[in-house]
Design an enzyme around this catalytic site. Structure first.
Site, mmCIF file in Angstrom:
data_model
loop_
_atom_site.group_PDB
_atom_site.id
_atom_site.type_symbol
_atom_site.label_atom_id
_atom_site.label_comp_id
_atom_site.label_asym_id
_atom_site.label_seq_id
_atom_site.Cartn_x
_atom_site.Cartn_y
_atom_site.Cartn_z
ATOM 1 C CG LEU B 77 41.227 41.724 35.831
ATOM 2 C CD1 LEU B 77 42.326 40.599 35.424
ATOM 3 C CD2 LEU B 77 40.801 42.490 34.741
ATOM 4 C CB CYS B 78 34.802 40.336 38.337
ATOM 5 S SG CYS B 78 33.844 39.306 39.418
ATOM 6 C CB VAL B 79 37.795 36.663 41.922
ATOM 7 C CG1 VAL B 79 36.472 36.600 42.842
ATOM 8 C CG2 VAL B 79 38.183 35.294 42.178
ATOM 9 C CB CYS B 82 38.923 35.950 36.756
ATOM 10 S SG CYS B 82 39.455 37.389 36.286
#
Lengths: 141, 130, 104
Positions: B77-79, B82
């Site tokens: 998941l892309c930080v 997120c």
């Protein structure tokens, strides 16, 4: 991050931008990927077709919509050696736009005594299709 | 062949995550490798452990978690996505003084560099979105 | 060099299919998935454009059978020349072509 290129492999990455900014987040988050991509020393090109040409139009003013105007960030791409921004002429024509309506994005060419050169290259649809054929990875958001 | 997959949309609202899952399953069944699935934009919501869909609906997050477990697929998941959307692992929750970890099993939060790396290291990158 | 183009929206909703077809090269494949399959129905205006594209540009056009079935489009209602494939066929197309370009 340099470890990623240990094998010396450089791939051609094309970022395909077909959406206008602000109505959806794709244009902004695509630009964020491009900025990260610069650190990986790959061969990066950006394509602006369809409504994507509106991402680099001049005179964006977002004060009335409460969102950040991220278009100035495109000016920084040249400093990251990202200087191949292909804009499709047919997409401009369809929308009543010309190259003069776009931001004057430039980069300094280190191989030519740091001469300032335009990053934007207006190409025909046929040339854009040929450019796509020349890529290893095509990212669309 | 090594496949990387990019998912740009959240679960249920769009078919993107379902299509990506079916594609990943089919690729694995054919003996290919799925090295990583990168979730970007609203796609990060595919990794929420707080989703409790009706039992007669497909369990999107659970399907991905099981796929990761069975085939050792890296679900990232892309930080940045997120942080905008309220997805936190323990480290992020502590850093930002927020409640609890809401990242489902098999998913991890990492940077956009992981997407570029997937493009470099996989033979094909296949994108699903709106 | 050839590209697998994926189109996931109906031609009646967006210009993705039209734009995609304007950027193909002979030998490329176009795969219609999700709502994209709506464009492949025989006797439709979008279907006529697909038929013309196959004849004029030398691209192969495919539609994902599972998405057609979900939307009540039987295989015998596909535009002539469009091939229905399953997800395994999608994987094969992705492997056979050199890059995959999603027309989102």
């Amino acid at each position: 991050m340099g470890d990623m290129n240990e094998g010396g492999s450089t791939k051609k990455f094309l970022y395909l931008n077909r959406k206008a900014p602000y109505g959806t987040v794709y244009a902004l988050e695509s630009l964020e990927v491009v900025l990260i991509a610069a650190a990986f020393e790959q061969d990066v090109s950006l394509a602006f077709i369809d409504d994507g040409v509106y991402q680099i139009i001049q005179g964006q003013d977002t004060t009335g919509i409460g969102m950040k105007n991220f278009s100035p960030t495109f000016n920084a791409l040249g400093d990251y050696d990202i200087n191949k921004l292909y804009v499709e002429k047919e997409s401009l024509d369809e929308r009543g736009l010309t190259e003069d309506d776009l931001m004057p994005l430039v980069y300094e060419d280190e191989d030519d005594d740091w001469a300032e050169k335009p990053s934007i290259r207006v190409v025909s649809r046929a040339e854009m299709a040929d450019l796509m054929q020349d890529q290893d990875v095509i990212l669309s958001f | 062949m090594k496949f990387g997959i990019l998912v740009n949309e959240g679960p249920y609202q769009h078919q993107a995550s379902d299509s990506a899952y079916q594609f990943a399953r089919a690729a694995l069944e054919k003996g290919h490798e799925v090295t990583r699935v990168f979730f970007y934009h609203d796609g990060v919501y595919n990794g929420t452990s707080y989703s409790v869909p009706p039992l007669d609906d497909r369990q999107v997050t659970k399907q991905w978690s099981e796929l990761a477990k069975e085939h050792d697929v890296d679900l990232v998941l892309c930080v940045a996505a997120c942080q905008r959307r309220g997805m936190m692992d323990d480290g992020e929750a502590e850093r930002h003084g927020k409640g609890a970890n809401n990242v489902a099993e098999g998913f991890r939060i990492s940077g956009l560099g992981q997407l570029i790396e997937t493009g470099i290291q996989s033979d094909r990158l296949v994108t699903f979105g709106d | 060099m050839s590209i697998l183009h994926t189109v996931n929206k109906s031609a009646y909703e967006r210009n993705a299919l039209e734009s995609c077809l304007g950027h193909t090269r002979p030998g490329d494949a176009v795969l219609l998935i999700e709502d994209g399959v709506i464009s492949a129905r025989a006797g439709s205006t979008a279907g006529e454009k697909l038929a013309a594209a196959m004849a004029e540009t030398g691209v192969s056009i495919y539609a994902l059978g599972a998405d057609m079935a979900a939307r009540g489009i039987p295989e015998d209602k596909l535009v002539d020349g469009v091939k229905a494939i399953d997800y395994a066929g999608f994987v094969d197309l992705a492997a056979e072509n050199d890059a995959v370009e999603a027309w989102l």
